[in-house]
Structure formats: C-alpha cells, structure tokens
Design a protein around this motif. Structure first.
Motif, PDB file in Angstrom:
ATOM      1  N   ASP A   7       0.856  -1.185   0.000  1.00 13.24           N
ATOM      2  CA  ASP A   7       0.000   0.000   0.000  1.00 13.24           C
ATOM      3  C   ASP A   7       0.892   1.234   0.000  1.00 13.24           C
ATOM      4  O   ASP A   7       1.726   1.406   0.889  1.00 13.24           O
ATOM      5  CB  ASP A   7      -0.896   0.008   1.236  1.00 13.24           C
ATOM      6  N   ALA A   9       0.999   5.228   0.223  1.00 16.01           N
ATOM      7  CA  ALA A   9       0.153   6.334   0.685  1.00 16.01           C
ATOM      8  C   ALA A   9       0.985   7.591   0.901  1.00 16.01           C
ATOM      9  O   ALA A   9       2.138   7.519   1.352  1.00 16.01           O
ATOM     10  CB  ALA A   9      -0.569   5.949   1.973  1.00 16.01           C
ATOM     11  N   ARG A  11       1.205  11.023   3.051  1.00 16.32           N
ATOM     12  CA  ARG A  11       0.721  11.597   4.293  1.00 16.32           C
ATOM     13  C   ARG A  11       0.595  13.106   4.178  1.00 16.32           C
ATOM     14  O   ARG A  11       1.049  13.725   3.212  1.00 16.32           O
ATOM     15  CB  ARG A  11       1.668  11.238   5.446  1.00 16.32           C
ATOM     16  N   ASP A  40      -8.757   4.889   2.223  1.00 13.85           N
ATOM     17  CA  ASP A  40      -7.715   5.169   3.205  1.00 13.85           C
ATOM     18  C   ASP A  40      -7.754   4.196   4.368  1.00 13.85           C
ATOM     19  O   ASP A  40      -6.722   3.822   4.921  1.00 13.85           O
ATOM     20  CB  ASP A  40      -7.855   6.608   3.747  1.00 13.85           C
ATOM     21  N   VAL A  43      -5.780   1.159   3.595  1.00 17.23           N
ATOM     22  CA  VAL A  43      -4.336   1.356   3.705  1.00 17.23           C
ATOM     23  C   VAL A  43      -3.919   1.281   5.157  1.00 17.23           C
ATOM     24  O   VAL A  43      -2.958   0.621   5.524  1.00 17.23           O
ATOM     25  CB  VAL A  43      -3.928   2.705   3.082  1.00 17.23           C
ATOM     26  N   ARG A 111       2.111   9.459  -6.292  1.00 21.32           N
ATOM     27  CA  ARG A 111       1.543   9.934  -5.031  1.00 21.32           C
ATOM     28  C   ARG A 111       2.196  11.237  -4.572  1.00 21.32           C
ATOM     29  O   ARG A 111       1.622  11.965  -3.768  1.00 21.32           O
ATOM     30  CB  ARG A 111       1.738   8.906  -3.915  1.00 21.32           C
ATOM     31  N   GLY A 117      -3.604  10.050   0.728  1.00 20.54           N
ATOM     32  CA  GLY A 117      -4.393   8.855   0.463  1.00 20.54           C
ATOM     33  C   GLY A 117      -3.493   7.789  -0.109  1.00 20.54           C
ATOM     34  O   GLY A 117      -2.268   7.955  -0.163  1.00 20.54           O
ATOM     35  N   GLY A 118      -4.056   6.690  -0.531  1.00 17.17           N
ATOM     36  CA  GLY A 118      -3.203   5.598  -0.954  1.00 17.17           C
ATOM     37  C   GLY A 118      -3.786   4.727  -2.037  1.00 17.17           C
ATOM     38  O   GLY A 118      -4.970   4.769  -2.351  1.00 17.17           O
TER      39      GLY A 118
END
Length: 465
Positions: A7, A9, A11, A40, A43, A111, A117-118
C-alpha cells in the motif's frame, strides 16, 4: 508463486509510506488490478496490523537506513517485501524500481503530487529485495541475537558476522548514496573492524566445507569482500592473502570443522550457582525480574528470561534488596554503569548500581522499611538498564476497544515476543547444524544460515559458551 502487494500512501506532511501487505494467497488479491485505488481505511489496516507482532518491541523488526528512506521487515512475520518510510523521493528513486518493481516505483512517483491517500499495487520479487532483507536480518542479528548460557543459545562470532555484513552491504550498494546519513552503508568500517576473521574464513573455504552450499556461500562472501576492498582502496596482509587465494584454484582439501577456527575465548565464564550476596538475615521475598533487551546495549546481559533475580532481606531493622544478573560473555568488566531499577508496591523506582564479577552483575541497596511492613508479601519489580541508553519500559500503545480483544500489558507482550525470538534463533541454528538448503522466494529473510550461525552450530564453540 503468490503475488505480494504493498500500500503506497501520501501523508499530510508529504512523506510517502509503503506498507507491506501479506503475500497474497487468494484469487481476489492476485486478480486485483495493479494500481487500483483503495480506501484510506484499507491502507491503514493493511498487513502490518494483521501481523501478530505488529506494534511490538523494536527487536521484532529488522531495519535498514537507505538513501532517502528507512526500510523495515518483521523478523517474526511472513516473508515479504519491506515497509518503507520515504522522506526524500528523489534519492529513493535510485532503488525503488530495483527493490519493489516498476509498479511500486510509479505509484510512489504519482503519489508525490497527489492528495493524501493511498493505492495498493503489486510488488515484484527482485534480487535486491532478497539481498536487502538478508542484510537487514544480519544487522538485526548483530544487535538482537538472544545469546544465552542457560537457554543454550550460543553467541554469534562477531567477526564472521561482520564480514558477511560487509559482503552484503557491497551487494546492496544500489540502496545507498554518498550523502553520509546512512549508518548501514559501512562496508569499509566492517572490513577493517573484522579483518581478523579473513584468514580463518579463507582456510575454511580452502579446506572444502562439508556442504557444497556452504562452500559456495563462503566463496561468494570472500569475493564480495575482495571486490569491496579493491573498490574502496583497502589494503593489508590479510586482504592480499585473500586475493591471492581467490586467484588460485581451490584445492580438494579435507573438510574442517569451523568451530576449531573460530574458538571463542570464554574468559573463565562459569555460572557460580547459589552464591548469596549477604549471609544471614531473614528472607522477605525473592523472585525473577524483567529482562527487557531494549534497555541495555548488546553484549551486556544474558538473554535468558530469568537472567535477572532478586532477594529482599530483613537485617534487623534494615531492609535490603540484592540483585543478581547473569552476564553475557562479552560484558565489560569495568566502566559500564549498568543498574537495576527496583519498584516496591508500585512506588517510585530506585536504582541499584551493578558491578560485574565473573559471570554475574551484582548489586545491593537499602530499601525504605515502611514499604515492606505488613503480612502480605510485597510486590517487587526489578529490571536492568543502562542509563542514557534506556528507552524506557515497552509500551504497546493505547488499547483499541474496537479490536474485540482484551488489552495486553506491555511486559507480557514483550515476554511473548522474546520467547518467539528465542524460538527463531533455535530454528536457524538447527537448520545450520543440519546444513539445510533453501529454495524460496527472494522475500524469504530466513533464507539460508549466516556463516556465523554455521560456526555457532558447529558444536565445539557452543560447548565453551
């Protein structure tokens, strides 16, 4: 082979988190489109939370500081790709593709400019992933290996382990850059510090190890060290002997027991059974303390769970506690301010200075007599620590009522984790003794014994410990 997923993501602070998901075994995960978005919450609740030891003490994780990131593997978990905390994506791009594969590297790039989000993407098993996992496990062993006389777990020969770490660091050079903030990029230092083991390793290799896998393993380590030394510009008699030996054809020598090459100096180490610190007095209570490996450096205290013991005595109107701690064979004999921390009935901690004598650390101190008044046995808690090094007792974090399970005290979780680490060490030593071979995915951090484990399992050195 089942596909592994991670995963990826972003931040709020802009850092990128890669959380390793379990090695997929279901068709649902294997068929998941690469790069598909996930909620989210998915993740946050990925594989790391499913691991029994997730959030456990730091000795349950293997860690590497690399260019722009920190990589972590669960030592007790299912083998898989590492988790990563990427704080400099530009520097990390030099190894992301080689470690995780193209899809993960692309997801990290995408990202960077996206909203927090992820996404979940498939990670590819790579050669660098296997080498990095092994390097991290080697650094873990150098710090956390649970050497114990009463538990029958021999210590690892530090020079043999150090040279293999040097070879693995050379193999993993793509993970590092020249910024100087990566303490695990230390090939030159490892070779210089542990070069005393070079000649015995060459002798072991030339003597034809009993296992063909061990012979190949030895030659790979020696050639990587030779290449690293040549690249870095290191020189010396041991390195010149190594090079000349590698340039010659290895003779069909007689197998040699590595234990005879790397015999440990026990330093007169022998348990003094039953000796008391104080003669006389009435025993109020006695018991075992807590042996939290996190609270002192490696090589100070035997890793056994019952290595810390204490006795509370009444000497007339005085109340005294005596603490005994089984010492590690490598423990310093002087200049180490190791202390015991004593709590009576949940009161404020009192520190007792410990001194090493032969196989033990010992210390004594007077206690407030008022704390030991009454007919009920006092509740005495004793731990051992090194001031300035101690991070404090293990705290597993707040209990989540929604988890459906009862809260587990930090020390209980720490004890379970320590037992699991001891079991892991015994399994690896047994595998080394039986010269087992491994045919696993590159993710398997347990792949093959380290040379130091093969030496430790050889027998004669273990009898000395």
């Amino acid at each position: 082979m089942a596909r592994a997923h991670v995963d990826v993501a972003r931040r709020e602070d802009g850092t990128i988190r890669i959380d390793a998901a379990p090695v997929a075994g279901s068709a649902a995960q294997d068929d998941e489109p690469a790069g598909s978005a996930v909620h989210d919450d998915e993740v946050a609740g990925s594989a790391v939370d499913d691991d029994e030891f997730a959030g456990g003490p730091d000795f349950t994780r293997a860690v590497l500081d690399v260019a722009g990131a920190v990589l972590t593997w669960p030592v007790l978990g299912v083998p898989g790709p590492p988790s990563a905390e990427v704080h400099d994506r530009g520097r990390a791009q030099q190894w992301l593709w080689a470690l995780y594969g193209e899809r993960v590297a692309t997801a990290v790039h995408d990202r960077t400019a996206a909203e927090p989000g992820g996404v979940r993407v498939a990670a590819d098993p790579t050669d660098l992933a296997g080498s990095a996992a092994r390097l991290a496990l080697g650094h873990w062993a150098a710090r956390w290996w649970p050497a114990s006389y009463p538990d029958g777990i021999p210590a690892l020969q530090p020079d043999v382990l150090g040279l293999e770490l040097a070879a693995l660091t050379q193999r993993c050079q793509q993970l590092f850059d020249g910024e100087g903030d990566q303490p695990d990029d230390c090939t030159a230092e490892l070779i210089e510090e542990h070069r005393d083991a070079l000649d015995p390793l060459v002798q072991w290799w030339r003597a034809a190890p009993q296992s063909a896998d061990t012979a190949r393993h030895l030659e790979s380590v020696l050639r990587l060290i030779d290449h690293a030394a040549d690249t870095i510009g290191l020189d010396g008699p041991a390195l010149r002997h190594l090079r000349s030996s590698l340039d010659q054809r290895r003779p069909a020598g007689v197998p040699l027991d590595p234990g005879s090459l790397f015999a440990r100096d026990g330093g007169g180490y022998a348990l003094a059974a039953g000796e008391q610190l104080v003669a006389g007095g009435r025993v109020i209570a006695r018991g075992s303390g807590t042996n939290d490996w996190r609270r002192y450096p490696p090589g100070f205290v035997d890793a056994a769970e019952d290595a810390v013991s204490w006795t509370a005595r009444a000497l007339g109107a005085r109340r005294r506690i005596e603490v005994e701690v089984v010492a590690h064979t490598a423990a310093p004999s002087a200049g180490a301010p190791l202390v015991a921390e004593v709590r009576v009935n949940g009161g404020r901690p009192k520190r007792v200075q410990l001194t090493r004598t032969d196989d033990r650390w010992t210390g004594r101190a007077d206690l407030d007599p008022g704390l030991l008044i009454g007919t009920a046995p006092p509740r005495i808690e004793v731990g051992v620590l090194l001031p300035g090094f101690d991070p404090g007792p293990f705290d597993p974090g707040p209990f989540d009522p929604g988890s459906g399970s009862d809260p587990v005290p930090g020390e209980d979780r720490g004890r379970v984790a320590r037992d699991a680490i001891r079991a892991l060490a015994r399994r690896r030593l047994n595998a080394a003794a039986e010269r087992l071979t491994y045919d696993t995915s590159p993710y398997d951090v347990s792949w093959g014994p380290f040379l130091a484990e093969t030496v430790a399992a050889a027998g004669p050195t273990g009898e000395d410990y």
